[in-house]
Design a protein around this motif. Structure first.
Motif, PDB file in Angstrom:
ATOM      1  N   ASN A  95       0.800  -1.189   0.081  1.00 27.28           N
ATOM      2  CA  ASN A  95       0.046  -0.070  -0.006  1.00 27.28           C
ATOM      3  C   ASN A  95       0.778   1.063  -0.162  1.00 27.28           C
ATOM      4  OD1 ASN A  95      -2.728  -1.053  -0.101  1.00 27.28           O
ATOM      5  ND2 ASN A  95      -2.695  -1.494   2.206  1.00 27.28           N
ATOM      6  N   ILE A  96       0.542   2.320  -0.764  1.00 26.08           N
ATOM      7  CA  ILE A  96       1.326   3.578  -0.646  1.00 26.08           C
ATOM      8  C   ILE A  96       0.333   4.693  -0.376  1.00 26.08           C
ATOM      9  CG2 ILE A  96       2.545   5.047  -2.472  1.00 26.08           C
ATOM     10  CD1 ILE A  96       2.977   2.661  -4.425  1.00 26.08           C
ATOM     11  N   GLN A  97       0.781   5.487   0.583  1.00 24.25           N
ATOM     12  CA  GLN A  97       0.221   6.601   0.907  1.00 24.25           C
ATOM     13  C   GLN A  97       0.862   8.042   0.371  1.00 24.25           C
ATOM     14  OE1 GLN A  97       0.044   6.082   5.095  1.00 24.25           O
ATOM     15  NE2 GLN A  97      -2.094   5.115   5.000  1.00 24.25           N
ATOM     16  N   PHE A  98       0.362   8.566  -0.459  1.00 20.31           N
ATOM     17  CA  PHE A  98       1.006  10.104  -0.869  1.00 20.31           C
ATOM     18  C   PHE A  98       0.653  11.197  -0.161  1.00 20.31           C
ATOM     19  CE2 PHE A  98       0.257   8.275  -5.459  1.00 20.31           C
ATOM     20  CZ  PHE A  98       1.485   7.635  -5.337  1.00 20.31           C
ATOM     21  N   THR A  99       1.817  11.742   0.005  1.00 17.69           N
ATOM     22  CA  THR A  99       1.856  13.007   1.053  1.00 17.69           C
ATOM     23  C   THR A  99       2.692  14.262   0.236  1.00 17.69           C
ATOM     24  OG1 THR A  99       2.576  13.834   2.999  1.00 17.69           O
ATOM     25  CG2 THR A  99       3.886  12.324   1.892  1.00 17.69           C
ATOM     26  N   MET A 100       2.618  15.424   0.763  1.00 10.69           N
ATOM     27  CA  MET A 100       3.374  16.656   0.727  1.00 10.69           C
ATOM     28  C   MET A 100       4.284  16.846   1.393  1.00 10.69           C
ATOM     29  SD  MET A 100       2.001  20.471   0.109  1.00 10.69           S
ATOM     30  CE  MET A 100       0.580  20.007  -0.850  1.00 10.69           C
ATOM     31  N   TYR A 101       5.661  16.954   0.990  1.00  8.33           N
ATOM     32  CA  TYR A 101       6.709  17.114   1.719  1.00  8.33           C
ATOM     33  C   TYR A 101       7.226  18.789   1.958  1.00  8.33           C
ATOM     34  CZ  TYR A 101       7.608  12.395   2.620  1.00  8.33           C
ATOM     35  OH  TYR A 101       7.683  10.859   2.906  1.00  8.33           O
ATOM     36  N   LEU A 102       7.459  19.104   3.291  1.00  9.26           N
ATOM     37  CA  LEU A 102       7.800  20.410   3.329  1.00  9.26           C
ATOM     38  C   LEU A 102       9.416  20.488   4.035  1.00  9.26           C
ATOM     39  CD1 LEU A 102       4.422  21.576   5.108  1.00  9.26           C
ATOM     40  CD2 LEU A 102       5.065  21.773   2.699  1.00  9.26           C
ATOM     41  N   PRO A 103       9.643  21.548   4.255  1.00  6.26           N
ATOM     42  CA  PRO A 103      10.994  21.383   5.116  1.00  6.26           C
ATOM     43  C   PRO A 103      10.924  21.352   6.390  1.00  6.26           C
ATOM     44  CG  PRO A 103      11.001  23.556   3.709  1.00  6.26           C
ATOM     45  CD  PRO A 103       9.659  22.899   3.484  1.00  6.26           C
ATOM     46  N   LYS A 104      11.876  20.801   7.081  1.00  4.41           N
ATOM     47  CA  LYS A 104      11.793  20.504   8.545  1.00  4.41           C
ATOM     48  C   LYS A 104      11.192  21.549   9.340  1.00  4.41           C
ATOM     49  CE  LYS A 104      12.107  16.770  11.194  1.00  4.41           C
ATOM     50  NZ  LYS A 104      11.301  15.551  10.849  1.00  4.41           N
ATOM     51  N   HIS A 105      10.188  21.404  10.042  1.00  2.00           N
ATOM     52  CA  HIS A 105       9.789  22.210  11.101  1.00  2.00           C
ATOM     53  C   HIS A 105       9.239  23.460  10.246  1.00  2.00           C
ATOM     54  CE1 HIS A 105       9.398  25.458  14.070  1.00  2.00           C
ATOM     55  NE2 HIS A 105       9.064  24.519  14.840  1.00  2.00           N
ATOM     56  N   SER A 106       8.402  23.153   9.067  1.00  2.00           N
ATOM     57  CA  SER A 106       7.953  24.239   8.325  1.00  2.00           C
ATOM     58  C   SER A 106       6.630  24.842   8.985  1.00  2.00           C
ATOM     59  CB  SER A 106       7.376  23.729   7.156  1.00  2.00           C
ATOM     60  OG  SER A 106       6.655  24.611   6.264  1.00  2.00           O
ATOM     61  N   TYR A 107       6.618  26.469   8.794  1.00  2.00           N
ATOM     62  CA  TYR A 107       5.580  27.133   9.366  1.00  2.00           C
ATOM     63  C   TYR A 107       4.081  26.988   8.565  1.00  2.00           C
ATOM     64  CZ  TYR A 107       6.109  30.030   5.378  1.00  2.00           C
ATOM     65  OH  TYR A 107       6.275  30.599   4.142  1.00  2.00           O
TER      66      TYR A 107
END
Length: 601
Positions: free
Chosen positions: A509-521
């Motif tokens: 199973n694959i879950q798609f997500t959006m990535y942000l910089p670490k500790h993004s506001y």
């Protein structure tokens, strides 16, 4: 309270105030803590760091007043002393109250060291005790620090010389600037409560058209990019995640500044861009993994699919001879030949017993089997009844054959496809994959030993196109997300040779997500927007637009057979013509050769 007494005490360089003034400040802090902080969290960290002894005395006196009315709420107190080497103090720092007297003292706390590994936005309520003429400068420096380390929820409480207790914050996005750290008054304490009910106002509901840098690339069906009039510019045109990004941009009022990763390994380079803070977000078929989550911050999952194996239809299509023999298995065909042979023996036996001529027996049997009239009606009643029974039998055989052959043409039947991963492994299939998909398969024991053919491409659809271009590769399969197969089949709906069938058993199973910089506001606000989009059904609609395959059932429910598919029929006719021509030549020769004449008597 007596304002003149407050003014006199405030002008005293000692920084200490009269008890009833401290009690007023303490009530304000208690109201903030109990009504606005501890009502939403069970834990609180109070950090004290001051560099003026008189201010420290003021804070100590004030805390003693606060704790008399504190109650049983849990509290962790951290005292950062001057001259003591900094060390990390364990504890969950989601909500923080900080007592300080200057930016220099505030910087010694190193709040950024605690937030480096957090995937959420913390809340900081800072009580700054300083003279009025220093408030703006000190607050500006603190807000600059907060914005630099993406601490979006920073509030500063100050006590003015006239006794007012004011609360300031900063709004980085405004009509005038996209990096505005100017202190803005957001609240004040009136002696019993705060004027505004929101202690930490929302700051990202409107970004006033400011750009957010998105590390994205053209990756159908997830993101569609189109070029503008200026070839150097690209725009998001659609796709499942493309629609999500456009929806966020419209809801939060920001513009999308596309930053295409320069490396051919787009996903790895996109993560590196987030690490270098060259991008504010990245999406495009990102599978959520532990390694990526350690390096960056991921949003809520907004789409789930599965990685499966797909097999090219063209590699399993029935051959011309298979089409003719398809309606019956081998056992049935042998049975039909057996009935034909038995019928011929019975006809010969009846002719011998009844003393009748058996010259046309074979031709009559052939006519019966193909549904044609008999060449000559038998004189014997027994033979006529037997022929009638044989006609009923062949009628059923022909009807079933024709019906099954019609079903084959309408439904585009294939040879049996492997139904499980174990069958693919046992039959020694080669997996055509991209480097990203191979990385996923390498961690699955049951498939990691399969032969892999890695395609040097950034597009997940390229392995499917490669296999469609080489249908002669019989024992080859493609492993990728189910959505990619759906998109490919939909795009090639009218090309039956490029259609893929999926192996029912899923790989993972694959879950798609959006990535942000670490500790993004951005993480908390984007998560809220994603949940809102999910609750109103937008995510389902976008998935249906891009990934729905239901209409293909009608488009590909049948296949028109061409002449090449039916060459076996012409081959049989040609063989019949060749055989009849050979017999005709022998008949002509038999008129001159006595040995051949006996064959045609």
């Amino acid at each position: 309270m007596n304002i003149s007494q407050l003014w006199t005490s405030y002008q005293d360089r000692s920084g200490e105030q009269m008890n009833h003034i401290n009690e007023f400040v303490a009530r304000a802090l208690l109201h903030v803590v109990h009504q606005h902080i501890l009502s939403v969290t069970p834990s609180l960290v109070l950090t004290l760091c001051c560099r003026n002894n008189h201010t420290c005395n003021f804070y100590n006196e004030m805390m003693s007043i606060m704790f008399r009315q504190w109650g049983i709420s849990p509290l962790q107190i951290v005292n950062v002393e001057e001259g003591v080497p900094w060390r990390r103090v364990p504890g969950r720092r989601h909500f923080n109250v900080i007592f300080t007297d200057s930016f220099a003292a505030f910087a010694e706390i190193r709040v950024n060291e605690y937030s480096l590994e957090y995937n959420y936005n913390e809340y900081y309520f800072i009580f700054l005790q300083a003279r009025d003429y220093l408030h703006h400068t000190e607050m500006l420096a603190i807000f600059q620090y907060c914005w630099h380390y993406q601490l979006i929820n920073c509030n500063i409480q100050v006590q003015k010389s006239n006794g007012d207790i004011l609360i300031y914050s900063y709004y980085p996005f405004s009509r005038e600037s996209c990096n505005d750290i100017e202190p803005q008054l957001i609240n004040r304490y009136n002696g019993s409560s705060l004027i505004n009910p929101d202690l930490f106002p929302r700051k990202l509901s409107n970004l006033y058209g400011c750009p957010l840098r998105a590390a994205i690339w053209n990756e159908p069906p997830f993101i569609w990019l189109t070029e503008g009039e200026n070839k150097s510019e690209s725009f998001v045109a659609g796709g499942y995640e493309g629609n999500l990004l456009l929806g966020l941009a419209k809801k939060m009022n920001f513009t999308i500044a596309i930053r295409k990763p320069p490396n051919i390994k787009y996903r790895d380079e996109a993560i590196n861009m987030l690490l270098r803070h060259d991008a504010d977000l990245s999406l495009g078929g990102f599978r959520q993994t532990v390694q990526r989550t350690v390096l960056t911050t991921s949003t809520h999952n907004y789409h789930q699919t599965r990685q499966v194996f797909g097999l090219l239809d063209a590699s399993f299509e029935l051959g011309s001879l298979d089409i003719l023999l398809y309606p019956y298995p081998l056992e049935i065909w042998l049975g039909i030949l057996g009935v034909l042979g038995l019928a011929l023996l019975i006809q010969l036996a009846l002719d011998r017993l009844l003393h009748e001529s058996h010259q046309d027996n074979w031709l009559n049997l052939e006519l019966i089997f193909v549904g044609m009239p008999l060449l000559q009606t038998p004189r014997s009643s027994a033979k006529r009844i037997y022929c009638i029974m044989l006609m009923f039998y062949t009628l059923l055989i022909r009807t079933v054959y024709q019906g099954l052959l019609y079903h084959l043409i309408r439904t585009h039947q294939l040879h049996r496809l492997p139904q499980t991963i174990d069958e693919l492994v046992e039959q020694n299939y080669t997996v055509v994959v991209t480097a990203t998909a191979q990385e996923t398969l390498s961690g699955i024991p049951r498939v990691q030993h399969m032969n892999h053919r890695v395609i040097a491409s950034t597009s997940e659809t390229r392995p499917l196109e490669f296999l469609a271009e080489h249908p002669e590769y019989r024992r080859h399969t493609v492993a990728t997300a189910e959505d990619v197969f759906i998109y490919h089949n939909r795009r090639n709906a009218l090309k039956a040779s490029a259609h893929f069938e999926l192996v029912p058993q899923e790989v993972i199973n694959i879950q798609f997500t959006m990535y942000l910089p670490k500790h993004s506001y951005l993480v908390d606000h984007i998560n809220e927007e994603i949940m809102w989009m999910r609750s109103v059904g937008l995510l389902v609609i976008w998935a249906r637009w891009e990934l729905d395959e239901s209409y293909l059932k009608n488009v590909q429910s049948f296949k028109i057979l061409n002449l090449m598919d039916l060459y076996a029929i012409f081959l049989l006719v040609a063989m019949g013509l060749i055989l009849s021509t050979a017999v005709f030549i022998l008949e002509i020769l038999s008129r001159h050769w006595l040995k051949l004449r006996h064959l045609f008597l």
